[in-house]
Write a protein that holds these residues in place. Structure first.
Motif: not given
Lengths: 597, 597
Positions: A206, A209-210, A498, A530-533, A535, B24, B68-70, B104-109, B111, B130, B132-133
């Motif tokens: 986590i 992810v942060a 990831h 799902k919020y931008g993890a 690797p 990010w 916030e996508s990676v 690497h990873n798409l991010a949801d919006t 919150p 959340y 990690y955000l």
């Protein structure tokens, strides 16, 4: 009376100085009315000379003074008389002729001797009951100091490498599918519990992810497992995770750490890069995933040799897809019947039906099975095992992994027997590091009828093996790595998954964990991903074991200040204990104690 | 695609270099078909320019890319066009014109917005769910970094001072007389429990008996107390103990630590030696044992002034042995009725019957009680409180300690009101340290009808007060010290009792703890002290609070990576939870959940 020096400090250069020292009475002896005390503090010893006949008060004080009492003395630094110097002590040229003595505390007679040799002979339970005395022994003092040095070096190293230490909670949620955990009832939430963290694994992922990117922690971990000599209810782990790294980055990072620790703690230069070996090769050559590389006695595969053998036990095994493996325990032909029986028992405990062997003595092959072997088969054994007079070969015929494991155990036990005979030497400070890599991601659990993660379900597959997840899960290699030292696993880790979709697939489709269980236990991680993890990957090291190896001891209890016994007891402070009814009521629990007969 | 640089690294010196960055998407914007991304990692931001119209693949990838996508990008470092440079960013002179993009990873919006201001407006429960955000916000990133720096500095300091860090167990024995503790049921010992350690106090004293001499530890501690904004179920303590030291040694040691921490973490030079004040003086002048020294508004004693007053409320109090105290809340005569009511309520909550006051406005004394005062009394008030137009005096008439406490609270609340009006300024970075010393060793617990230890029963009395233990226990001062910063207790400790007989006397004769309870809870310590216990003392500091002060926040939750809520919940991982019947059975307990209506 405040001390002016510590007890390893005064030398001839200080002669005629007036000093005050404090410490424990290490020994006290009367030589014709003159009293000599070896005064001890954590730094060392200084000889104190007292002449009570000149000083009535001193005489009175000395009457009751026994070993391990705490005193302060003031006096003059003087040269020791010719012939009484001690070249082995930094303070061996001088003594302090004391004119003043202050007794801080008198001591009762210790229940066991506090030197290394004397204490070692004592029952460990007695040492643990009086741990405050046990820790005064020179070796235990050195062990605590070593642990501090190792921890400090590790922290300095990761700080230099731009990692930050982040503390993660110990009160975590229960995840009952892993090792048994300790539960902590909640007072505020009746009927609910925390679990003591088994490792910071989920929190550290986590943290990636942060966006922490480079995390480490020297963290306490808790597992309610049955305790063996190298297990404790709570143990300490060097825990690391980094983002945007691959396996090579982790290898380099940890080799740097190992180098720095061994240099600081043992004064040894460890050669890097450290050798790497696949799980497959480690099993094939050493019969174990954590080979002790300090000696040879490697396993050799003779499956092809015996494929068409007239010895049906061997050829039958090969026909059924199994393997024939052998090792040459070089020089162990003088094995006793009792030793042979022990080896056989060990082999049987791993699923062998027996332990076939061939001794070579005076040019003759002695074995119940040799009569079945052809000349070609004998020639192959001789050539590939380097067979000579005085050797003994052991065989395993079984499914590949089992055959390897059986001989892996026989190899270790044979080495111990050879060491006992002085035929090989396994030095504790012969540091043979090894990365074991490319483990299978999953293994099939016959009992559960499904695949289980070899290490943990967060391990990422080797990218080119991902398609095999659907077709041949057992063939998928994981991006896992173990660092092995002299037959012990020092640490292990992996590059993690990831991608939320891949993680979900591994949980549900491959490991067949029901979707609702995945959701309740790992749902928050899948959501976080799902919020931008990024690797990421990491590793965890057992600090207790690392320090134990550096201290040359096989028991981690020797490098933990206050360990529990193998029955989970603190013999000194006396825990666990019953608690009051009021405490239980507040926590909304009651005890259910089994009836004793 | 492995990164070649981090996101705060590239400057004009790197123009025309080919680079790869990872991180990010902080922001993404389309300016006439050209896409600008602020790419963020933990070091900073770099502007990325992408021109998808030249590159079909890029265009496709960019379609789904959100904040916030990676991603990883590769391209050429280029100067920003004239007029678009950003002088506030280290990388503000350049941009990377990217030709390659890896997602690497798409991010949801997310919150909630991840900038400092946006996140601060959000409900804290959402931030914790959340986390990690939340931890990606610049301020929270800085807080974690600060915590690492402070811990590292503390460890370096104690290492330099020749202390060793020793880890003590978290699974300890239950000692139910102190703060409420967390219990951990034992599987091996049915019906018995461990308690999570509330502090390493007993183990660190045992380490002194063990001859460690200089111990420290940054240790997690656990208390099952009702949680307030500055309390957590688990918190972190800087724990220290040393042998053969007196109070002066401890003051010097900790002043050195504070100096080093504030220098490293805040770039501030703290002046030492730090001011010292007795408990008596702190109460008399500030009405609290942890005075905020950033402002005056001191308490003044008027007991003698009103001894023979015709205002019977005051003279009666003095006659009964009580005190009359007053403060001048300078410039607060414009207090509103509502504010006055709040002050009065606060005073009443501490046992006041009301809150007498005098306002001075336009030369006139306004107060319901002023009519009872003589001219001499008024003159004394004016002179000693420096009374001027616009001021307001508050009084307390009660037993000395209560009178002080009431006005101590009024003083703090008045200061807050004055700060709101801009009449005084209390800066978070105006570091006013203070040692509070010479606390009473014991206080009388009316309810229990016996003396209780003010801090803990191991605190040594001031030597010259030892005879008073038998005759006047309340007058005995302890060798306790608190380090106070801006009205908060940073840490506290004491020189301990090291004589087994004195410790036993305090437990049994003074505190009246029954001998069998002493034996079962502390028997092992008393026993240990009989085998040569050195004089020793120490201190413990709340790390969370220290870091919070250095970060300029009042909530320790802002400096703990994964705090629990005030209801003891981990909102992210979701704990505590019910557990399985099998788990409970193994631990020999069952739950007793109260019926809900």
């Amino acid at each position: 009376m405040k001390h002016t020096h510590h007890c390893a400090q005064l030398t001839s250069a200080d002669i005629n100085s007036t000093v005050t020292l404090v410490g424990w009475v290490d020994t006290i002896r009367d030589q014709g009315g003159i009293i000599f005390i070896d005064l001890r503090d954590r730094k060392g010893l200084t000889q104190i000379k007292l002449e009570p006949h000149d000083n009535e008060q001193l005489g009175e004080q000395l009457k009751h003074l026994k070993d391990e009492s705490v005193i302060a003395v003031a006096g003059l630094v003087s040269p020791r008389p010719e012939g009484t110097q001690n070249a082995n002590l930094p303070t061996g040229q001088i003594e302090v002729v004391a004119t003043e003595l202050q007794i801080h505390n008198l001591a009762d007679t210790p229940p066991f001797p506090l030197d290394d040799a004397g204490g070692d002979k004592v029952n460990e339970d007695l040492r643990l009951t009086y741990r405050y005395l046990d820790l005064r022994r020179p070796r235990m003092r050195r062990n605590l100091q070593m642990r501090h040095t190792v921890s400090k070096t590790i922290r300095d190293y990761f700080d230099e490498q731009d990692f930050i230490e982040v503390e993660t909670p110990f009160l975590f949620k229960s995840t009952p599918e892993g090792a048994r955990e300790y539960l902590v009832p909640s007072r505020i939430h009746p009927g609910e519990f925390y679990a003591l963290s088994q490792s910071p694994q989920q929190y550290k992922q986590i943290l990636m992810v942060a966006g922490v990117e480079r995390y480490f922690q020297i963290a306490r971990c808790f597992r309610d497992e049955d305790l063996r000599s190298d297990r404790q209810m709570e143990f300490t782990q060097v825990d690391v995770e980094a983002s945007f790294v691959d396996r090579e980055d982790i290898y380099a990072l940890f080799e740097g750490m190992v180098k720095q620790v061994w240099k600081q703690a043992a004064g040894v230069d460890i050669e890097t890069p450290i050798l790497r070996m696949s799980y497959q090769e480690a099993m094939n050559r050493f019969g174990v995933d954590k080979p002790d590389m300090r000696f040879g006695l490697e396993l050799v595969d003779f499956s092809e040799t015996f494929r068409a053998s007239s010895f049906k036990v061997f050829s039958g095994t090969v026909k059924n897809g199994g393997s024939i493996k052998a090792i040459n325990a070089k020089g162990l032909a003088d094995i006793t019947q009792g030793e042979l029986k022990s080896l056989e028992d060990a082999a049987k405990s791993l699923g062998a039906k027996g332990l076939a062997f061939i001794k070579v003595e005076a040019g003759e092959w002695k074995s119940p099975i040799v009569k079945f072997f052809s000349d070609e088969e004998k020639a192959a054994l001789t050539a590939q095992l380097g067979l000579e007079d005085g050797d003994i070969i052991f065989f395993a015929a079984a499914e590949w992994e089992r055959a390897c494991s059986i001989l892996g155990r026989v190899r270790l036990d044979s080495a111990a027997l050879l060491q006992k005979r002085g035929k090989i030497e396994l030095r504790a400070d012969d540091w043979k590091f090894l990365w074991v890599i490319e483990f299978p991601l999953m293994s099939y659990d016959e009992e559960a009828g499904r695949f289980v993660a070899t290490h943990h379900p967060f391990t990422s597959p080797v990218p080119e093996d991902i398609p095999l997840l659907d077709t041949d899960p057992k063939a998928v290699r994981g991006q896992h790595y173990d660092l092995v030292l002299n037959g012990m696993e020092l640490g292990g880790g992996s590059i993690r998954i990831h991608q939320p979709a891949l993680q979900k697939k591994v949980f549900e489709d491959v490991l067949k964990i029901p979707a609702d269980v995945v959701e309740s236990r790992f749902g928050y991680m899948l959501k976080a991903f799902k919020y931008g993890a990024p690797p990421h990957g990491g590793i965890a090291f057992g600090l207790d074991r690392m320090v134990a190896l550096l201290c040359g001891t096989t028991s981690i209890r020797d490098v933990i200040a206050f360990p529990k016994t193998q029955r989970g007891q603190d013999l000194m402070a006396q825990s666990p204990t019953p608690v009051t009814a009021r405490q239980l009521k507040e926590l909304h629990i009651q005890t259910v104690v089994p009836e004793t007969d």
